[in-house]
Structures are given as C-alpha cells and as structure tokens.
Design a protein around this motif. Structure first.
Motif, PDB file in Angstrom:
ATOM      1  N   VAL A 197       0.977  -0.943  -0.065  1.00  0.00           N
ATOM      2  CA  VAL A 197      -0.003  -0.014   0.083  1.00  0.00           C
ATOM      3  C   VAL A 197       0.972   1.320   0.104  1.00  0.00           C
ATOM      4  CG1 VAL A 197      -1.680   1.246   1.410  1.00  0.00           C
ATOM      5  CG2 VAL A 197      -1.916  -1.168   1.207  1.00  0.00           C
ATOM      6  N   PHE A 198       1.874   1.274   0.845  1.00  0.00           N
ATOM      7  CA  PHE A 198       2.632   2.458   0.915  1.00  0.00           C
ATOM      8  C   PHE A 198       3.407   2.731  -0.443  1.00  0.00           C
ATOM      9  CE2 PHE A 198       6.809   4.745   1.704  1.00  0.00           C
ATOM     10  CZ  PHE A 198       6.422   5.566   2.660  1.00  0.00           C
ATOM     11  N   SER A 199       3.949   1.748  -0.907  1.00  0.00           N
ATOM     12  CA  SER A 199       4.715   1.909  -2.445  1.00  0.00           C
ATOM     13  C   SER A 199       3.604   2.291  -3.492  1.00  0.00           C
ATOM     14  CB  SER A 199       5.478   0.588  -2.620  1.00  0.00           C
ATOM     15  OG  SER A 199       5.983   0.592  -3.930  1.00  0.00           O
ATOM     16  N   ALA A 200       2.759   1.733  -3.341  1.00  0.00           N
ATOM     17  CA  ALA A 200       1.414   1.909  -4.508  1.00  0.00           C
ATOM     18  C   ALA A 200       1.109   3.511  -4.195  1.00  0.00           C
ATOM     19  CB  ALA A 200       0.270   1.147  -4.322  1.00  0.00           C
ATOM     20  N   VAL A 201       0.823   3.815  -3.121  1.00  0.00           N
ATOM     21  CA  VAL A 201       0.514   5.325  -2.944  1.00  0.00           C
ATOM     22  C   VAL A 201       1.692   6.265  -3.378  1.00  0.00           C
ATOM     23  CG1 VAL A 201      -0.178   7.027  -1.511  1.00  0.00           C
ATOM     24  CG2 VAL A 201      -1.377   4.938  -1.299  1.00  0.00           C
ATOM     25  N   GLN A 202       2.884   5.787  -2.942  1.00  0.00           N
ATOM     26  CA  GLN A 202       4.028   6.799  -3.143  1.00  0.00           C
ATOM     27  C   GLN A 202       4.034   6.944  -4.675  1.00  0.00           C
ATOM     28  OE1 GLN A 202       8.011   5.278  -1.890  1.00  0.00           O
ATOM     29  NE2 GLN A 202       8.476   7.138  -1.401  1.00  0.00           N
ATOM     30  N   LEU A 203       4.090   5.817  -5.486  1.00  0.00           N
ATOM     31  CA  LEU A 203       4.392   5.737  -6.910  1.00  0.00           C
ATOM     32  C   LEU A 203       3.165   6.308  -7.748  1.00  0.00           C
ATOM     33  CD1 LEU A 203       5.920   2.070  -7.250  1.00  0.00           C
ATOM     34  CD2 LEU A 203       7.322   4.312  -7.510  1.00  0.00           C
ATOM     35  N   GLY A 204       1.997   6.093  -7.383  1.00  0.00           N
ATOM     36  CA  GLY A 204       0.724   6.816  -7.764  1.00  0.00           C
ATOM     37  C   GLY A 204       1.045   8.397  -7.577  1.00  0.00           C
ATOM     38  N   SER A 205       1.255   8.609  -6.454  1.00  0.00           N
ATOM     39  CA  SER A 205       1.357  10.189  -6.236  1.00  0.00           C
ATOM     40  C   SER A 205       2.444  10.808  -7.106  1.00  0.00           C
ATOM     41  CB  SER A 205       1.501  10.358  -4.652  1.00  0.00           C
ATOM     42  OG  SER A 205       1.965  11.826  -4.570  1.00  0.00           O
ATOM     43  N   ALA A 206       3.627  10.270  -7.016  1.00  0.00           N
ATOM     44  CA  ALA A 206       4.590  10.726  -7.914  1.00  0.00           C
ATOM     45  C   ALA A 206       4.147  10.855  -9.254  1.00  0.00           C
ATOM     46  CB  ALA A 206       5.931   9.801  -7.724  1.00  0.00           C
ATOM     47  N   SER A 207       3.489   9.532  -9.702  1.00  0.00           N
ATOM     48  CA  SER A 207       2.909   9.619 -11.252  1.00  0.00           C
ATOM     49  C   SER A 207       1.915  10.482 -11.386  1.00  0.00           C
ATOM     50  CB  SER A 207       2.489   8.137 -11.562  1.00  0.00           C
ATOM     51  OG  SER A 207       1.939   8.161 -12.856  1.00  0.00           O
TER      52      SER A 207
END
Length: 197
Positions: free
Chosen positions: A67-77
């Motif tokens: 969840v942490f990685s998905a939100v971080q990568l989604g936010s950056a994208s």
C-alpha cells in the motif's frame, strides 16, 4: 511499466522481510504449555509456530509495504514532478494513507476505528515528513543519470552489432579448430625415417 516493476520489487522485499521477522519472532517465543513435554514435541511446536508467524508476518508487512509503495508511486506519477523523481510529499502522502488504512483495520466498533484512523493519519504524517525529507535529500546528493546511461548502453549495443555483422563466425570457428588440431595432433614419422631405423 517501470512503476509496476518497482512496486512489485518493493512488495516482494517487504513480504520477505516480514516473513524473516515473523519466523525469528515465532522461533524465539516460548510457550509455557510446552515446557514439560519432550524435546521433540517442543521442537515441532516451535517449527509450527515459526512457520505460522512467518506467514502472518509476510502478509502483514508485505501488504503494508504494498500500500505504501503503491500510494507513493501513484502520487509521484499523478503529480508528475519536474525532475522526474519523487519528492518528500509523495512519501508523506503514502505514510498518511497507509497509517490511516491500518488504523481503520483495527478490530472494534466504529468509534475505535475512527480513533485509529485519526491517530494513523497523525502518526503517519509525523513519521514520514522527516523520512520524506531525508530521502529527497539523498536523491539530490546521489543523482541518477539515466539518460546518459541509456545512451551508453545503446552505443555499446550498436558497436557490438556492427562488429558481429562483419565477422564470419563459422570461418573463425573452423580456423580455431584447425589451429588446435595442428598444435595437439601427434606427429607421424615419415616412411623413409622409419626404414632407416
């Protein structure tokens, strides 16, 4: 996409870390019910407990990291940072969402879950703000030069292809085989030398 590959790598690493932690924790824990039984039964119970804890630890920590990685990568994208990387606010957003979701997953009634959600948001934001700042500064200190690396790789591949196209591999293999035969083949005596002796 590279984001999906990065997310999968982060999730796999988090799952493996959680499994190791759970296995060690389960192995070292002592159960008073099994103190007076035979050593083989204690060992079997310890292995079973370590396996169960490894499974639960991998699921818990792996889902947290996913969840942490998905939100971080989604936010950056989604935010599309001008430098092409992530900044501290992506990490903060990931920490807030992940900790808030963890607070919502607490067992209990609606009031307990609401308190867990609010506390998760506060703790997640407070912990990830310095973490995000630190990772951003580290990214700034250690630049990743992807464009020149890609150009170097393309140049290497192009030069290798041109040299491979100009070579006759079959002819090279035959020449190498002939040279080895000449070097290692036993010398035969000529018929007139054998007659003289």
């Amino acid at each position: 996409p590279k984001e999906l590959a990065e997310w999968a790598g982060n999730t796999a690493g988090g799952t493996a870390g959680g499994m190791v932690y759970g296995a060690v924790r389960g192995w070292r824990a002592s159960d008073p019910k099994y103190q007076d039984v035979a050593a083989i039964v204690q060992k079997r119970h310890r292995w079973m407990r370590a396996t169960a804890e490894a499974t639960y630890g991998g699921l818990r920590f792996g889902s947290f990291v996913a969840v942490f990685s998905a939100v971080q990568l989604g936010s950056a994208s989604y935010r599309n940072h001008p430098s092409g990387g992530r900044d501290m606010w992506d990490t903060v957003a990931a920490g807030v969402v992940t900790a808030g979701a963890t607070g919502l997953a607490l067992p209990g009634g609606l009031a307990i879950r609401a308190k867990g959600f609010a506390l998760g948001i506060a703790v997640g934001g407070a912990m990830c703000l310095p973490l995000g700042f630190l990772t951003t500064e580290l990214d700034r200190l250690i630049p990743v030069d992807t464009e020149s690396g890609k150009a170097r790789d393309a140049q290497k591949i192009g030069s290798n292809q041109t040299t491979q196209e100009n070579r006759d591999l079959t002819g090279d293999a035959i020449k190498s085989f002939e040279a080895e035969l000449v070097r290692t083949a036993p010398r035969r005596k000529s018929w007139w030398r054998s007659r003289k002796s």
